[in-house]
Design an enzyme around this catalytic site. Structure first.
Site, PDB file in Angstrom:
ATOM      1  N   GLU A   1       4.074   4.671  -6.705  1.00 21.31           N
ATOM      2  CA  GLU A   1       2.849   5.241  -7.261  1.00 21.31           C
ATOM      3  C   GLU A   1       3.228   6.097  -8.470  1.00 21.31           C
ATOM      4  O   GLU A   1       3.451   5.577  -9.547  1.00 21.31           O
ATOM      5  CB  GLU A   1       2.045   5.967  -6.169  1.00 21.31           C
ATOM      6  CG  GLU A   1       1.520   4.939  -5.154  1.00 21.31           C
ATOM      7  CD  GLU A   1       0.638   5.485  -4.047  1.00 21.31           C
ATOM      8  OE1 GLU A   1       0.259   6.673  -4.093  1.00 21.31           O
ATOM      9  OE2 GLU A   1       0.338   4.708  -3.120  1.00 21.31           O
TER      10      GLU A   1
HETATM   11  C1  HEC Z   1      -0.367   3.406  -7.669  1.00 14.98           C
HETATM   12  C2  HEC Z   1      -1.708   3.557  -7.119  1.00 14.98           C
HETATM   13  C3  HEC Z   1      -2.172   4.890  -6.658  1.00 14.98           C
HETATM   14  C4  HEC Z   1      -2.119   6.100  -7.327  1.00 14.98           C
HETATM   15  C5  HEC Z   1      -1.504   6.392  -8.666  1.00 14.98           C
HETATM   16  C6  HEC Z   1      -2.812   7.041  -6.487  1.00 14.98           C
HETATM   17  N1  HEC Z   1      -3.272   6.429  -5.361  1.00 14.98           N
HETATM   18 FE1  HEC Z   1      -4.411   7.253  -3.937  1.00 14.98          FE
HETATM   19  N2  HEC Z   1      -4.089   5.674  -2.759  1.00 14.98           N
HETATM   20  C7  HEC Z   1      -3.426   4.536  -3.126  1.00 14.98           C
HETATM   21  C8  HEC Z   1      -3.134   3.750  -1.953  1.00 14.98           C
HETATM   22  C9  HEC Z   1      -2.403   2.416  -1.929  1.00 14.98           C
HETATM   23  C10 HEC Z   1      -3.634   4.464  -0.859  1.00 14.98           C
HETATM   24  C11 HEC Z   1      -3.517   4.090   0.619  1.00 14.98           C
HETATM   25  C12 HEC Z   1      -2.155   4.566   1.104  1.00 14.98           C
HETATM   26  C13 HEC Z   1      -2.027   4.578   2.622  1.00 14.98           C
HETATM   27  O1  HEC Z   1      -3.035   4.636   3.313  1.00 14.98           O
HETATM   28  O2  HEC Z   1      -0.895   4.587   3.103  1.00 14.98           O
HETATM   29  C14 HEC Z   1      -4.263   5.663  -1.407  1.00 14.98           C
HETATM   30  C15 HEC Z   1      -4.952   6.603  -0.656  1.00 14.98           C
HETATM   31  C16 HEC Z   1      -5.600   7.695  -1.203  1.00 14.98           C
HETATM   32  C17 HEC Z   1      -6.511   8.561  -0.491  1.00 14.98           C
HETATM   33  C18 HEC Z   1      -6.925   8.427   0.963  1.00 14.98           C
HETATM   34  C19 HEC Z   1      -8.288   7.821   1.077  1.00 14.98           C
HETATM   35  C20 HEC Z   1      -8.606   7.490   2.494  1.00 14.98           C
HETATM   36  O3  HEC Z   1      -9.756   7.119   2.760  1.00 14.98           O
HETATM   37  O4  HEC Z   1      -7.734   7.590   3.370  1.00 14.98           O
HETATM   38  C21 HEC Z   1      -6.919   9.530  -1.368  1.00 14.98           C
HETATM   39  C22 HEC Z   1      -7.888  10.653  -1.089  1.00 14.98           C
HETATM   40  C23 HEC Z   1      -6.237   9.273  -2.606  1.00 14.98           C
HETATM   41  N3  HEC Z   1      -5.470   8.142  -2.480  1.00 14.98           N
HETATM   42  C24 HEC Z   1      -6.298  10.088  -3.718  1.00 14.98           C
HETATM   43  C25 HEC Z   1      -5.362   9.993  -4.746  1.00 14.98           C
HETATM   44  C26 HEC Z   1      -5.071  11.061  -5.691  1.00 14.98           C
HETATM   45  C27 HEC Z   1      -5.733  12.419  -5.687  1.00 14.98           C
HETATM   46  C28 HEC Z   1      -4.108  10.592  -6.537  1.00 14.98           C
HETATM   47  C29 HEC Z   1      -3.424  11.320  -7.662  1.00 14.98           C
HETATM   48  C30 HEC Z   1      -2.710  12.528  -7.293  1.00 14.98           C
HETATM   49  C31 HEC Z   1      -3.831   9.225  -6.125  1.00 14.98           C
HETATM   50  N4  HEC Z   1      -4.573   8.924  -5.026  1.00 14.98           N
HETATM   51  C32 HEC Z   1      -2.960   8.378  -6.793  1.00 14.98           C
HETATM   52  C33 HEC Z   1      -3.073   4.191  -4.409  1.00 14.98           C
HETATM   53  C34 HEC Z   1      -2.872   5.136  -5.398  1.00 14.98           C
END
Ligand code: HEC
Ligand code: HEC
Length: 336
Positions: free
Chosen positions: A137
């Site tokens: 990420e």
């Molecule tokens: C490269 C892609 C990527 C980036 C960059 C990214 N995310 Fe995500 N995000 C994901 C993925 C894939 C998941 C699921 C991961 C898991 O459940 O293990 C996720 C899960 C989440 C969730 C949980 C949602 C849920 O319903 O459980 C949140 C809130 C979130 N991200 C916020 C953020 C925030 C704030 C940032 C920046 C600091 C960020 N993400 C950066 C891909 C990304």
């Protein structure tokens, strides 16, 4: 009270593995309005947000400086103009690295008591640690993030205005979480229907809603977020993973957090709000259409081969869960 008793009874039914019981019961005991699904309100009742913190959090959400090579922002994978996810099977992070699981939406994530498919983050604040460090990420660390933001005069000034201790890892996470609390999507046609506007959803959607309760979808997808508030096994009445094949570590779900056998393939039940906008589906992102996802749920969670017409009605119901985006969800990094 009566309906509350019914939904608790559903939770205690055969489809609820032990792993989910405490969590689910604690959540449902807060359910006080009629029915298994409640209308969405913004701001979250009892949890208004701080405007200055949220505005800073919004800038940080669009800030590629948070990633090692300054190429990836939260918004890269959570596109606020396109359902709050990235539309990919699995996400691409720095250097085009491919992640291991489908990105869920950030819309209404603030309503979920725990974050991630396996529930490993206990809060939105704690969640932020994940993407900052994840090698596929942002692949960065807090020292780098804090030092870059401190070197930026405007960030330094804004942080100092909002937080007495200025730029810190905790404050970055706190601001982003506060922004996420603004990402609520109320007033979907279904919310208007729940509030008494019978014609707000189509006849097929109304049939789908009845079916959703009758056949037991609502025993898992329920509450204000139509999901998000309990853990359940994927494959209650059939072995989804054996039939799909190619089992990956991410398929183990909650087992990766607890190491308990009974948590194998257990996931946090996803919210179905805005689900029409967040294809592809499931933690593995391997199902591209909502109709196919509904049929899979019928088969593996309820042990039923759903008729095409029932699938159509359920999809019509799910389509009615698309809400109104908050103004802060404008797709650029600029303030609304
Ligand atoms: C490269 C892609 C990527 C980036 C960059 C990214 N995310 Fe995500 N995000 C994901 C993925 C894939 C998941 C699921 C991961 C898991 O459940 O293990 C996720 C899960 C989440 C969730 C949980 C949602 C849920 O319903 O459980 C949140 C809130 C979130 N991200 C916020 C953020 C925030 C704030 C940032 C920046 C600091 C960020 N993400 C950066 C891909 C990304
Ligand atoms: C026993 C609990 C349970 C029941 C019953 C259930 N679901 Fe699910 N549902 C889940 C879980 C758990 C997932 C996440 C599975 C995964 O991706 O690992 C899920 C995922 C989904 C998804 C994909 C959401 C996304 O964002 O990827 C849809 C759509 C869905 N369910 C609809 C339904 C419908 C419609 C019914 C009734 C026919 C139903 N579910 C019945 C537990 C349940």
């Amino acid at each position: 009270m009566l309906l509350r008793a019914i939904s608790l009874a559903l939770l205690g039914s055969a489809c609820a593995p032990d792993a989910s019981r405490e969590f689910a019961a604690a959540e449902t005991s807060r359910v006080e309005v009629e029915g298994p699904v409640l209308p969405l309100e913004a701001p979250i009742p009892g949890r208004d947000y701080d405007r200055a913190e949220a505005a800073l959090g919004r800038r940080l959400f669009f800030e590629p400086m948070l990633s090692r090579d300054r190429s990836v922002a939260c918004a890269s994978c959570h596109d606020l103009a396109a359902g709050g996810d990235d539309g990919q099977v699995r996400s691409y992070g720095v250097d085009g690295r491919l992640g291991s699981i489908n990105a869920p939406t950030v819309f209404n994530a603030a309503l979920n008591p725990v974050q991630f498919w396996d529930g490993r983050a206990p809060s939105l604040e704690a969640q932020v640690n994940g993407p900052i460090h994840h090698p596929a990420e942002m692949d960065s660390d807090w020292d780098t993030v804090v030092s870059r933001l401190t070197q930026d005069a405007e960030y330094q000034r804004t942080f100092a205005e909002v937080y007495p201790d200025g730029v810190t890892a905790e404050n970055v996470a706190s601001a982003i979480a506060e922004f996420e609390r603004t990402l609520i999507t109320p007033n979907s046609p279904f919310d208007r229907f729940l509030r008494g506007e019978h014609g707000a959803i189509t006849a097929p959607a109304r049939r789908g809603w009845s079916l959703f309760r009758e056949i037991g979808c609502a025993s898992c997808h329920q509450g204000r977020n139509v999901g998000g508030n309990m853990f359940q096994v994927f494959g209650v009445l059939g072995d989804y993973f054996a039939e799909r094949g190619d089992i990956q570590p991410a398929d183990l779900g909650r087992y990766n957090v607890t190491g308990r056998d009974r948590d194998r393939h257990v996931f946090r039940v996803p919210s179905l709000r805005n689900v029409a906008l967040t294809a592809p589906y499931f933690h593995d992102g391997r199902t591209s259409s909502l109709a196919a996802a509904v049929a899979i749920m019928g088969k593996y969670q309820l042990g039923r081969e759903l008729e095409a017409e029932d699938v159509g009605d359920l999809v019509a119901f799910l389509n009615s869960l698309t809400g109104v985006l908050p103004s802060a969800a404008g797709s650029s990094g600029e303030s609304p």
